[in-house]
Design an enzyme around this catalytic site. Structure first.
Site, short mmCIF file in Angstrom:
data_model
loop_
_atom_site.label_atom_id
_atom_site.label_comp_id
_atom_site.label_asym_id
_atom_site.label_seq_id
_atom_site.Cartn_x
_atom_site.Cartn_y
_atom_site.Cartn_z
N PRO A 1 -6.20 -22.60 42.45
CA PRO A 1 -6.89 -22.29 41.20
C PRO A 1 -6.64 -20.87 40.67
O PRO A 1 -6.60 -19.91 41.44
CB PRO A 1 -8.37 -22.47 41.55
CG PRO A 1 -8.44 -22.46 43.03
CD PRO A 1 -7.13 -22.98 43.52
N ASN A 2 -6.47 -20.83 39.36
CA ASN A 2 -6.32 -19.61 38.58
C ASN A 2 -4.96 -18.93 38.72
O ASN A 2 -4.66 -17.98 38.01
CB ASN A 2 -7.44 -18.60 38.88
CG ASN A 2 -8.79 -19.14 38.47
OD1 ASN A 2 -8.94 -19.58 37.32
ND2 ASN A 2 -9.75 -19.16 39.37
N ARG B 1 -3.67 -11.32 33.53
CA ARG B 1 -4.85 -10.45 33.66
C ARG B 1 -4.81 -9.79 35.03
O ARG B 1 -4.08 -10.22 35.92
CB ARG B 1 -6.14 -11.27 33.52
CG ARG B 1 -6.40 -11.72 32.09
CD ARG B 1 -7.77 -12.32 31.96
NE ARG B 1 -8.80 -11.41 32.44
CZ ARG B 1 -10.01 -11.82 32.88
NH1 ARG B 1 -10.31 -13.08 32.92
NH2 ARG B 1 -10.91 -10.94 33.28
N TYR C 1 -2.74 -8.25 40.81
CA TYR C 1 -1.79 -9.35 41.00
C TYR C 1 -0.40 -9.08 40.40
O TYR C 1 0.48 -9.94 40.51
CB TYR C 1 -2.38 -10.64 40.40
CG TYR C 1 -3.67 -11.07 41.07
CD1 TYR C 1 -3.68 -11.47 42.40
CD2 TYR C 1 -4.88 -11.05 40.38
CE1 TYR C 1 -4.85 -11.84 43.02
CE2 TYR C 1 -6.07 -11.44 40.99
CZ TYR C 1 -6.04 -11.82 42.32
OH TYR C 1 -7.21 -12.20 42.95
N ASN D 1 -0.32 -20.96 48.45
CA ASN D 1 -1.32 -19.95 48.09
C ASN D 1 -2.52 -20.75 47.57
O ASN D 1 -2.53 -21.18 46.41
CB ASN D 1 -0.79 -19.00 47.01
CG ASN D 1 -1.83 -17.92 46.68
OD1 ASN D 1 -3.01 -18.04 47.04
ND2 ASN D 1 -1.39 -16.88 46.00
N ALA E 1 -8.66 -19.13 45.74
CA ALA E 1 -10.02 -18.99 46.29
C ALA E 1 -10.37 -20.10 47.28
O ALA E 1 -11.26 -19.93 48.11
CB ALA E 1 -11.03 -18.94 45.15
N ASP F 1 -7.92 -29.55 56.61
CA ASP F 1 -7.74 -30.86 57.25
C ASP F 1 -6.43 -31.51 56.82
O ASP F 1 -5.71 -32.09 57.64
CB ASP F 1 -8.91 -31.79 56.91
CG ASP F 1 -10.20 -31.43 57.64
OD1 ASP F 1 -10.14 -30.64 58.61
OD2 ASP F 1 -11.27 -31.94 57.25
N GLU G 1 1.29 -19.47 54.58
CA GLU G 1 0.25 -19.13 53.60
C GLU G 1 0.63 -17.81 52.92
O GLU G 1 1.02 -16.86 53.60
CB GLU G 1 -1.08 -18.97 54.35
CG GLU G 1 -2.26 -18.56 53.49
CD GLU G 1 -3.54 -18.39 54.33
OE1 GLU G 1 -3.50 -18.64 55.57
OE2 GLU G 1 -4.56 -17.98 53.75
N HIS H 1 -0.55 -14.84 50.03
CA HIS H 1 -1.49 -14.23 49.08
C HIS H 1 -0.78 -13.09 48.38
O HIS H 1 -0.16 -12.25 49.05
CB HIS H 1 -2.74 -13.73 49.79
CG HIS H 1 -3.53 -14.83 50.41
ND1 HIS H 1 -4.31 -15.69 49.65
CD2 HIS H 1 -3.60 -15.27 51.68
CE1 HIS H 1 -4.84 -16.59 50.45
NE2 HIS H 1 -4.43 -16.37 51.68
N SER I 1 -2.17 -10.63 46.71
CA SER I 1 -2.88 -9.39 47.06
C SER I 1 -3.11 -9.35 48.57
O SER I 1 -3.00 -10.37 49.26
CB SER I 1 -4.22 -9.34 46.32
OG SER I 1 -5.08 -10.38 46.78
N ARG J 1 -9.65 -6.29 50.58
CA ARG J 1 -10.54 -6.64 49.47
C ARG J 1 -11.94 -6.99 49.97
O ARG J 1 -12.32 -6.63 51.08
CB ARG J 1 -9.89 -7.76 48.65
CG ARG J 1 -8.52 -7.34 48.10
CD ARG J 1 -7.92 -8.38 47.19
NE ARG J 1 -8.74 -8.57 45.99
CZ ARG J 1 -8.56 -9.58 45.13
NH1 ARG J 1 -7.61 -10.47 45.36
NH2 ARG J 1 -9.33 -9.68 44.07
O1 CA2 Z 1 -4.11 -12.74 46.45
C1 CA2 Z 1 -4.01 -13.94 46.24
O2 CA2 Z 1 -2.94 -14.51 46.06
C2 CA2 Z 1 -5.28 -14.80 46.14
O3 CA2 Z 1 -5.01 -16.04 46.79
C3 CA2 Z 1 -5.51 -15.01 44.66
C4 CA2 Z 1 -6.82 -15.76 44.34
C5 CA2 Z 1 -7.98 -15.12 45.07
O4 CA2 Z 1 -9.15 -15.89 44.85
C6 CA2 Z 1 -7.71 -14.99 46.55
O5 CA2 Z 1 -8.83 -14.37 47.16
C7 CA2 Z 1 -6.47 -14.16 46.81
C8 CA2 Z 1 -7.17 -15.72 42.85
C9 CA2 Z 1 -6.07 -15.86 41.92
C10 CA2 Z 1 -6.56 -15.49 40.57
O6 CA2 Z 1 -5.44 -15.10 39.86
C11 CA2 Z 1 -5.63 -14.54 38.67
C12 CA2 Z 1 -4.52 -13.89 38.18
C13 CA2 Z 1 -4.61 -13.27 36.96
C14 CA2 Z 1 -5.79 -13.30 36.24
C15 CA2 Z 1 -6.88 -13.94 36.75
C16 CA2 Z 1 -6.80 -14.57 37.97
#
Ligand code: CA2
Length: 147
Positions: free
Chosen positions: A11-12, A19, A24, A75, A78, A88, A99, A101, A103, A108
């Site tokens: 997601p996202n 953003r 990111y 990835n 969240a 699972d 895996e 990430h 960031s 964090r």
């Molecule tokens: O660091 C990562 O790749 C994460 O998996 C990214 C997830 C976050 O919930 C994880 O804790 C770490 C969120 C991705 C959200 O990405 C966005 C990118 C630009 C603008 C808004 C959200």
């Protein structure tokens, strides 16, 4: 043709580059797909790049990869921190799982510092920006013995 390596994003991550560049970076998911596609061609493997905001869809793709995939790069966004369902599904997959990430989740908030997916992942790459995906692809291909 050999089985593809699945590159799954949760997601996202479709918003990557749009953003929060301080966290990111400025590269988009399309840039990630292009970079992985270029490397896949160089290494002689095929990839399948997918993104969903929905947990069940990610589970479905992981199950698809059981039959049709050689490895998984994921990835989970969240869902890393919440999803036993994704864990699972990955536990039922027999190939290499890396895996990623973008960031460094360990730098964090406390709630990002635990990942259910890490209980299954053979390797974890965090904090290397979107370069983490190509590093993961090199690793999966190396584990599969294709280099
Ligand atoms: O660091 C990562 O790749 C994460 O998996 C990214 C997830 C976050 O919930 C994880 O804790 C770490 C969120 C991705 C959200 O990405 C966005 C990118 C630009 C603008 C808004 C959200």
């Amino acid at each position: 043709m050999s089985k593809p390596i699945y590159i799954l994003n949760g997601p996202n991550l479709n918003l990557l580059g749009q953003r929060q560049p301080e966290i990111y970076g400025r590269e988009t998911l399309a840039d990630v797909a292009q970079g992985c596609s270029d490397l896949a061609e160089e290494l002689g493997v095929t990839i399948r790049c997918l993104q969903s905001n929905h947990e069940g869809q990610l589970v479905d793709w992981i199950q698809e990869a059981r039959a049709q995939g050689a490895g998984i790069i994921i990835n989970p966004g969240a869902y890393s921190h919440t999803s036993i369902a994704i864990l699972d599904a990955l536990n039922a997959f027999e190939g290499p799982v890396i895996e990623v990430h973008v960031s460094n989740i360990h730098k964090r908030e406390a709630f990002r510092q635990h990942s259910y997916v890490s209980l299954r992942a053979d390797g974890v790459i965090a904090g290397c920006g979107v370069e983490g995906y190509v590093l993961a692809l090199r690793r999966v291909v190396s584990v599969l013995g294709k280099t």
